[in-house]
Scaffold this motif. Structure first.
Motif, short mmCIF file in Angstrom:
data_model
loop_
_atom_site.label_atom_id
_atom_site.label_comp_id
_atom_site.label_asym_id
_atom_site.label_seq_id
_atom_site.Cartn_x
_atom_site.Cartn_y
_atom_site.Cartn_z
N LEU A 93 0.98 -1.15 -0.37
CA LEU A 93 0.23 0.03 0.24
C LEU A 93 1.08 1.09 -0.43
CD1 LEU A 93 -1.76 -2.28 2.28
CD2 LEU A 93 -3.22 -0.64 2.42
N ALA A 94 0.73 1.92 -0.66
CA ALA A 94 1.72 3.77 -1.20
C ALA A 94 0.82 4.88 -1.46
CB ALA A 94 2.48 2.79 -2.01
N VAL A 95 1.05 5.99 -1.03
CA VAL A 95 0.44 6.97 -1.42
C VAL A 95 1.45 7.28 -2.37
CG1 VAL A 95 -1.01 9.14 -0.97
CG2 VAL A 95 -1.14 6.94 0.54
N VAL A 96 0.53 7.97 -3.06
CA VAL A 96 1.53 9.01 -4.30
C VAL A 96 0.77 10.09 -4.22
CG1 VAL A 96 2.81 8.91 -6.30
CG2 VAL A 96 3.08 7.37 -5.33
N LYS A 97 1.90 11.50 -4.89
CA LYS A 97 1.65 13.01 -5.06
C LYS A 97 2.48 14.09 -5.64
CE LYS A 97 -0.59 16.95 -1.93
NZ LYS A 97 -1.09 17.05 -1.01
N ASN A 98 2.25 14.75 -6.51
CA ASN A 98 3.22 14.67 -7.35
C ASN A 98 4.17 13.97 -7.74
OD1 ASN A 98 1.82 17.55 -7.44
ND2 ASN A 98 2.64 18.03 -5.08
N GLY A 99 3.62 12.65 -7.83
CA GLY A 99 5.01 11.78 -8.76
C GLY A 99 6.24 11.90 -7.47
N GLU A 100 5.75 11.87 -5.80
CA GLU A 100 6.18 11.50 -4.98
C GLU A 100 5.79 10.32 -3.64
OE1 GLU A 100 8.49 13.25 -0.34
OE2 GLU A 100 7.14 15.17 -2.58
N LEU A 101 6.78 9.41 -3.69
CA LEU A 101 6.24 8.51 -2.84
C LEU A 101 6.00 9.49 -1.11
CD1 LEU A 101 5.61 5.76 -2.13
CD2 LEU A 101 7.87 5.13 -1.43
N PHE A 102 4.98 9.04 -0.62
CA PHE A 102 4.65 9.52 0.72
C PHE A 102 4.77 8.66 1.67
CE2 PHE A 102 3.85 14.07 -1.53
CZ PHE A 102 3.55 14.56 -0.59
N MET A 103 4.08 7.51 1.56
CA MET A 103 3.89 6.75 2.52
C MET A 103 4.89 5.64 1.66
SD MET A 103 0.37 6.09 4.30
CE MET A 103 0.72 4.53 3.91
N GLN A 104 4.69 4.01 2.70
CA GLN A 104 4.63 2.95 1.88
C GLN A 104 4.85 1.85 3.26
OE1 GLN A 104 7.20 0.93 1.87
NE2 GLN A 104 8.72 1.97 2.86
N ARG A 105 3.88 0.51 2.72
CA ARG A 105 4.12 0.17 3.75
C ARG A 105 3.28 -1.68 3.20
NH1 ARG A 105 -1.77 -0.16 6.04
NH2 ARG A 105 -0.74 -1.86 7.43
N ARG A 106 4.22 -2.34 3.48
CA ARG A 106 3.76 -4.19 3.56
C ARG A 106 2.54 -4.46 3.87
NH1 ARG A 106 5.70 -5.68 -1.85
NH2 ARG A 106 7.45 -3.97 -2.23
#
Length: 293
Positions: free
Chosen positions: A185-198
């Motif tokens: 699960l990951a959040v992307v904004k403006n082409g940037e990875l803001f958070m990620q978790r497995r």
């Protein structure tokens, strides 16, 4: 005149790679994506080989497509991502300091650890995400590519590659799942990875029958989505994500419909033939960023 003519007969020089390929590298298969040109339509290829036999893998690629420049996305089986406290050291000393932070958290000996790190521009804690991979395995992979006449321009991981999927100002939550793998699960904004978790517990998500998804599976997935959204909003102090996107196979349309019942955001499945193929396209998109090794 004669010298000028003979200078063109340097037949011992190797041909300079002219094509660019995106590679998604798995233990027993490499997925390759070639962008469309004036002569050829965009195409995807899959090469199967004996586990970790990189020499055979790259020989197959060169035989089929010719020498090339490549960008690689490593599948999750090649690395670990962990969060550790950010060492209070100068930037040039960061990697060495992080090596000692992770040495007791991984199975590899210190001498076989290759690491890098990343952090969000919206970081609110004193943590960094550290990527740990086996040095010998990576060296073997890159050396086999070089011997085959392939020029490796960059190597990245799934978490960073997915930022190539979106480049708008709205935050988007992506769920990525490969057969037998953990859910990302990951959040992307403006082409940037803001958070990620497995997230564990969804290894067979792609093989659950559509009629069975309503019996707890969709709700369990929705719970993990909500946890990620809560972290994004409360810890990073961001507005809610604008959409939820599913990159997976199986009964994804039915799953999207069930999950959408729990959220106001749209839930959209990628209509792709394979998750791996999408990652190979994201690998090719890395060329627009320049070298990353």
């Amino acid at each position: 005149m004669e010298g000028s003519l003979l200078s063109k007969l340097q037949f011992w020089r190797k041909a300079v790679p002219t094509i660019e390929l995106g590679l998604y590298v798995c233990a027993e298969k490499i997925y390759v994506y070639q962008e469309a040109t004036e002569k050829f339509a965009a195409n995807s290829f899959a090469f199967t080989f004996k586990k970790f036999d990189w020499t055979d893998a790259f020989e197959q690629i060169v035989k089929s497509l010719g020498t090339a420049k490549i960008q690689i996305v490593l599948s999750a089986e090649f690395y670990q991502v962990m969060q550790v406290d950010r060492p209070n050291v100068e930037p040039e000393e960061m990697n060495a300091a992080l090596l000692w932070s992770v040495k007791d958290l991984v199975s590899q000996p210190v001498t076989d650890i290759h690491l890098d790190y990343f952090e969000s521009s919206k970081q609110t804690t004193n943590k960094v995400s550290v990527v740990v991979a086996g040095k010998k395995q990576l060296t073997s992979l890159l050396l086999a590519a070089r011997v085959a006449g392939i020029e490796t321009c960059g190597v990245t991981i799934e978490e960073m590659a997915i930022t190539n999927l979106f480049n708008d100002s709205q935050a988007r939550l992506l769920l990525s799942h490969r057969a037998g793998g953990e859910l990302l699960l990951a959040v992307v904004k403006n082409g940037e990875l803001f958070m990620q978790r497995r997230v564990r517990g969804f290894l067979q998500l792609d093989s659950i029958a559509a009629d069975d998804l309503a019996f707890g599976h969709a709700d369990n997935l929705s719970l993990e989505i909500q946890r990620s959204m809560d972290f994004f909003e409360s810890q990073l102090r961001e507005a809610p994500v604008a959409s939820i996107d599913l990159l997976m196979l199986g009964a994804r349309d039915k799953l999207a419909a069930l999950v959408s019942e729990n959220f106001s955001q749209s839930v959209t499945p990628f209509q792709a033939e394979s998750v791996e193929g999408v990652f190979s396209q994201m690998a090719l998109a890395e060329f627009s960023r320049g070298e990353t090794i």
